[in-house]
Write a protein that holds these residues in place. Structure first.
Motif, PDB file in Angstrom:
ATOM      1  N   MET A 139       0.818  -1.205  -0.099  1.00  0.00           N
ATOM      2  CA  MET A 139       0.191   0.069   0.239  1.00  0.00           C
ATOM      3  C   MET A 139       0.747   1.341  -0.110  1.00  0.00           C
ATOM      4  O   MET A 139       1.041   1.818   1.033  1.00  0.00           O
ATOM      5  N   THR A 140       1.488   1.302  -1.195  1.00  0.00           N
ATOM      6  CA  THR A 140       2.721   2.564  -1.240  1.00  0.00           C
ATOM      7  C   THR A 140       2.024   3.818  -1.849  1.00  0.00           C
ATOM      8  O   THR A 140       1.327   3.749  -2.599  1.00  0.00           O
ATOM      9  N   TYR A 141       2.557   4.910  -1.515  1.00  0.00           N
ATOM     10  CA  TYR A 141       2.364   6.365  -1.952  1.00  0.00           C
ATOM     11  C   TYR A 141       0.856   6.458  -1.948  1.00  0.00           C
ATOM     12  O   TYR A 141       0.394   7.194  -2.871  1.00  0.00           O
ATOM     13  N   CYS A 142       0.270   6.165  -1.036  1.00  0.00           N
ATOM     14  CA  CYS A 142      -1.232   6.332  -0.733  1.00  0.00           C
ATOM     15  C   CYS A 142      -1.639   7.263   0.264  1.00  0.00           C
ATOM     16  O   CYS A 142      -0.890   7.451   1.149  1.00  0.00           O
ATOM     17  N   ASP A 143      -2.989   7.924   0.224  1.00  0.00           N
ATOM     18  CA  ASP A 143      -3.382   8.887   1.040  1.00  0.00           C
ATOM     19  C   ASP A 143      -4.545   8.110   1.794  1.00  0.00           C
ATOM     20  O   ASP A 143      -5.443   7.731   1.186  1.00  0.00           O
ATOM     21  N   PHE A 144      -4.204   7.963   3.229  1.00  0.00           N
ATOM     22  CA  PHE A 144      -5.376   7.085   4.058  1.00  0.00           C
ATOM     23  C   PHE A 144      -5.996   8.264   4.885  1.00  0.00           C
ATOM     24  O   PHE A 144      -6.488   7.696   5.777  1.00  0.00           O
ATOM     25  N   THR A 145      -6.356   9.316   4.386  1.00  0.00           N
ATOM     26  CA  THR A 145      -6.931  10.162   5.378  1.00  0.00           C
ATOM     27  C   THR A 145      -8.420   9.616   5.846  1.00  0.00           C
ATOM     28  O   THR A 145      -9.239   9.287   5.139  1.00  0.00           O
ATOM     29  N   THR A 163       0.695   8.343   3.561  1.00  0.00           N
ATOM     30  CA  THR A 163       0.463   9.228   4.498  1.00  0.00           C
ATOM     31  C   THR A 163      -0.931   9.123   5.231  1.00  0.00           C
ATOM     32  O   THR A 163      -1.921   8.822   4.602  1.00  0.00           O
ATOM     33  N   ASP A 164      -1.018   9.953   6.070  1.00  0.00           N
ATOM     34  CA  ASP A 164      -2.155  10.369   6.933  1.00  0.00           C
ATOM     35  C   ASP A 164      -2.951   9.024   7.270  1.00  0.00           C
ATOM     36  O   ASP A 164      -4.171   9.145   7.268  1.00  0.00           O
ATOM     37  N   TYR A 165      -2.256   7.883   7.751  1.00  0.00           N
ATOM     38  CA  TYR A 165      -2.992   6.934   8.282  1.00  0.00           C
ATOM     39  C   TYR A 165      -3.124   7.104   9.864  1.00  0.00           C
ATOM     40  O   TYR A 165      -2.283   7.796  10.496  1.00  0.00           O
ATOM     41  N   ALA A 166      -4.217   6.547  10.453  1.00  0.00           N
ATOM     42  CA  ALA A 166      -4.133   6.479  12.058  1.00  0.00           C
ATOM     43  C   ALA A 166      -4.509   5.165  12.263  1.00  0.00           C
ATOM     44  O   ALA A 166      -5.713   4.608  12.106  1.00  0.00           O
TER      45      ALA A 166
END
Length: 197
Positions: A139-145, A163-166
């Motif tokens: 799961m690379t270069y993904c935005d997980f907001t 980025t933006d994973y919690a």
């Protein structure tokens, strides 16, 4: 045109507008879909084997009872798709699904076992990964907001440059997972740890 109950092998479907259409029992094998609009379309009890979708709009597509195996999506819009409605046989764990530069916002992978899932440069805002098993995925270069992870098996998942994973380290299995150094600091938030420079 695409018709229910038919089988299609090694065919190219380009610029088809089938928004809101309903299909049942179709088998697509080694087919390629380019710039098609299948938003709000229903594919019930269909099969997609070794297929590719490029620059298609598949938002709110319903895959009820359908099977996917070795399917690749590139630059597609897949907003609001509930992947848990598809048929994922329990004897299989790796369905060879690949998403590259796709928008998957508001999608649900709730409770699914999809090992080696590939997500590359995708937007995954508010996607539901709870209760799922995604071991050895990339799961690379993904935005997980605002994506949701709870009781999720993420062992050996590669989150490099995402980025933006919690992700709560106490509620999810993360053994062997890879994170970019700076973004990995987000993982400490779930432990209530405060970092000071």
């Amino acid at each position: 045109m695409i018709e229910s109950g038919e089988s299609y092998y090694d065919e190219l479907f380009a610029k088809k507008d089938l928004q809101g259409e309903s299909f049942t029992g179709i088998e697509f094998e080694e087919c390629r879909f380019e710039e098609c609009d299948f938003s709000d379309a229903i594919f019930k009890n269909c099969k997609f084997i070794n297929c590719e979708f490029a620059r298609c709009n598949l938002s709110l597509m319903n895959l009820s009872g359908s099977r996917l195996f070795t399917v690749q999506f590139e630059e597609c819009k897949l907003v609001g798709v509930d992947w848990s409605k598809a048929d994922w046989p329990s004897y299989h764990v790796d369905f060879e699904l690949r998403f590259k530069q796709c928008i998957l916002n508001d999608a649900s992978f709730f409770g699914l076992t999809l090992h080696e899932l590939k997500l590359e440069e995708c937007k995954l805002h508010e996607v539901d990964f709870r209760e799922g098993d995604f071991q050895q995925s990339s799961m690379t270069y993904c935005d997980f907001t605002h994506a949701q992870f709870m009781r999720t098996n993420l062992q050996e998942v590669d989150f490099t440059e995402s980025t933006d994973y919690a992700i709560n380290v106490l509620e999810n299995q993360l053994k062997g997972a890879k994170f970019s150094r700076y973004e990995a600091l987000n993982l400490l938030e779930s432990l209530g740890i405060e970092l000071v420079d």
